[in-house]
Enzyme design. Sequence first.
Site, PDB file in Angstrom:
ATOM      1  N   ASP A 156       7.684  26.549  24.677  1.00  0.00           N
ATOM      2  CA  ASP A 156       7.395  26.530  26.124  1.00  0.00           C
ATOM      3  C   ASP A 156       8.301  27.460  26.933  1.00  0.00           C
ATOM      4  OD1 ASP A 156       5.374  24.675  25.847  1.00  0.00           O
ATOM      5  OD2 ASP A 156       6.709  22.958  26.087  1.00  0.00           O
ATOM      6  N   ARG A 200       3.427  21.744  29.882  1.00  0.00           N
ATOM      7  CA  ARG A 200       3.254  20.624  30.823  1.00  0.00           C
ATOM      8  C   ARG A 200       4.028  20.840  32.112  1.00  0.00           C
ATOM      9  NH1 ARG A 200       3.427  17.554  26.179  1.00  0.00           N
ATOM     10  NH2 ARG A 200       5.635  17.113  26.420  1.00  0.00           N
ATOM     11  N   SER A 534      11.108  54.667  18.633  1.00  0.00           N
ATOM     12  CA  SER A 534      12.457  54.985  18.149  1.00  0.00           C
ATOM     13  C   SER A 534      13.550  54.311  18.972  1.00  0.00           C
ATOM     14  CB  SER A 534      12.687  56.499  18.162  1.00  0.00           C
ATOM     15  OG  SER A 534      11.687  57.159  17.430  1.00  0.00           O
ATOM     16  N   HIS A 669       2.531  56.155  10.026  1.00  0.00           N
ATOM     17  CA  HIS A 669       2.129  55.942  11.415  1.00  0.00           C
ATOM     18  C   HIS A 669       1.556  54.562  11.690  1.00  0.00           C
ATOM     19  CE1 HIS A 669       2.851  60.225  11.652  1.00  0.00           C
ATOM     20  NE2 HIS A 669       2.790  60.123  12.970  1.00  0.00           N
TER      21      HIS A 669
END
Length: 789
Positions: A156, A200, A534, A669
């Site tokens: 939460d 909640r 990077s 990649h």
Amino acid sequence: MAEHKKNIAVMTSGGDSPGMNAVVRAVVRTAIYLGCNAYCVYEGYEGLVRGGSYIKQMGWEDVRGYLSEGGTLIGTARCMAFFEREGRLQAAKNMVLNGIDALIICGGDGSLTGADRFRGEWPSLLEELVSKGELDKKRIEPYKHLNIVGLVGSIDNDLSGTDATIGAYSALSRICEMVDYIEATASSHSRAFVIEVMGRHCGWLALMAAVATGADFLFIPEKPREDNWKEEMCQVIKQHRSMGKRKTIVIIAEGALDKHGNKISPSMVKDLLADKEGLGLDTRITTLGHVQRGGSAVAYDRMLGTLQGVEAVKAVLEATPETETCFVAITENKIARKPLMAAVKETKEVAKLIEAQRFNEAMALRDTEFSDQYKSYAMSANTGFGGEVKVKESEKMRIGFINVGAPAGGMNAAIRAGVAYCRARGHEPVAIHNGFAGFARHHGDVPLGAVRSFDWLEVDGWASKGGSEIGTNRELPEESGMELIASLIKKYKFDALFLIGGFEAFHAIAQLRKARSQYPSLCIPFTLLPATISNNVPGTEYSLGSDTCLNELVAYCDKIKQSASATRRRVFVIETQGGRSGYIALLAGLSVGASAVYIPEEGISLQMLTADVVHLKEVFAKDKGQTRAGRLVLINEKASRTYNAKLIADIMRDEAHGRFESRDSIPGHVQQGGVPSPMDRCRAVRLAIKCIQHLEKFGPKGYDRPEEIAQDSFTASVIGIKGADVVFSSMQDLEENETDWKNRRPTAAHWMAMKSIVDILGGRPDYPAPVQTLEGLVAKDAKRGLIAK
């Protein structure tokens, strides 16, 4: 008499959250490394009360493979007995019998409150145990003081004083993944979906999911809607539909209320959207439920759990009887210890304020990022309903948006947020497609030139898209022709440039700034939002895209490690991207438990490789087949001019003499990622809006007052996260003091402090540091024997 050896126990309590296993691993291994005994308490407080086999001493190998597992492997359970003094008395006895006087607890605010109470009662509990004859005075003598440190494990993200709790970003990742799937079917059928998420008393998950996915409307407990929320929602969605949107997404936290404290349920929202006399939308409800808790932790939660676990061990060892019970927090990028009960009190205060319908006060107690993100969402998602006042006609600006460098996750989300802010304020955002190369060569193309206005309907769908929708290019302004770029900025009447990109974008602003004295049209403000996997841009500790990259790389490494474990004695050497910055390699190493990480900042030597091969031989020699003994070694693509992944794998295979196998693997990649991570999306929105607000300060037509613009160093700037703050840094200062131009990275790497943690937790022994390479005249003199180097 021999000094008492510290026994440190770790336990997980309350609801499970991804990243708890990283905490357990870090605590166990750090404790052992620092000469302590490490224990795990299984099943939370229930195990503490039951004792016996529930409290187990752990060895180094016992926590192997923990990082990639979801939930908590040592279990958690609700324990009613611990609420009673009799239960706490039994827990204290079990701890003394096991020699434990330091406890690290990972759980929510209820679990941590119970821990603080336990610590407060500790002396009286021991006295009672002695008076009842269950323990003697001699037995309790070494354990008179109990030290406790808390770590917040909660999806939460509801504890005050920390930006992120362990597991929150993993849960957010699950939610965004589900919403992205739902969007596809919603768009196909032109439907509306009401999606209920956990929370909640705290709307963090709902808010961040709405920011990351560009949801149409949002309900959270801290910021309830006014009495006219039905009309407001219908008006916003009607406007979005009239613009041509085919889908409608409403995100609602399970604790959503109206301003009178009445619950707003998903069915109420659905009925309103589906009302034939109103919007009449085909509407569905999706309650995500416990899927939000499940799965392996994302890279950020593994890193957070590991770093906080290490810090927690240090905290219990440094604590005195007078030390206030603390918990380990993170603010922006900085790990810090904070008083536990002050944070718990503030957290409970938020719930009380919400119940008392004092919502503005509740909102004020949330952290800066929460309120920033709410403002960002209100402005970027509900264009025209975010409360932004349009600027005067004379203050309106024409702002160019340009991506420079390689694509990175979050670029599109940043552009979407910047465009939305410009629209809300009355500025004109203009896209410059394909970087400076596109600007220089294709600005006047017919029918579509590189310089053109944004279509909001198109841009609105970019929140979750990877890559760069307006294109990007590595070419610098000087390569395109500075005179041409200056003339084009003048031709298209740009009042400011907003750049998104990596080191090339940084270099581009440096060139533009220096050329101001020659070209007055360049006397306009520029700002850079760093975006590169990077993470090598000076002025910031975080770049967009780096979190997406880490998640992709960690998922890849988990699969490879599974293969390595299945075939037992095998090492995989994985090559990572990152240029001359070892950030990605090191953080991935931290997140997957690498045996060794090679980075450019340190280099590689034959002695280092020899030490690592010897260590791996010893590791596999001890393994008798009972453990999952696959190993990973990570190497940055530019860690060495000579040693690459294949060569290192070959050396290891040859030197192993049949004791183990080694393979190389290059994800390439793939690391740039597909769908950007929620963190990259959310930070993109927040930082992009701050960038446009920064540009606004300088006003339009800066070229008419060139001296004023040139003299203000912040007219060429970089936004960044430094420690616990979001800051703008002047380009001139960064260029002169914080940039290693040769290696295309900052002069100081904030993350290098983690290198020792990666090595320690990976079990890597000490190794000889590589000798620094000599260059230039010094190298020549050394070769001639003129200097002894």
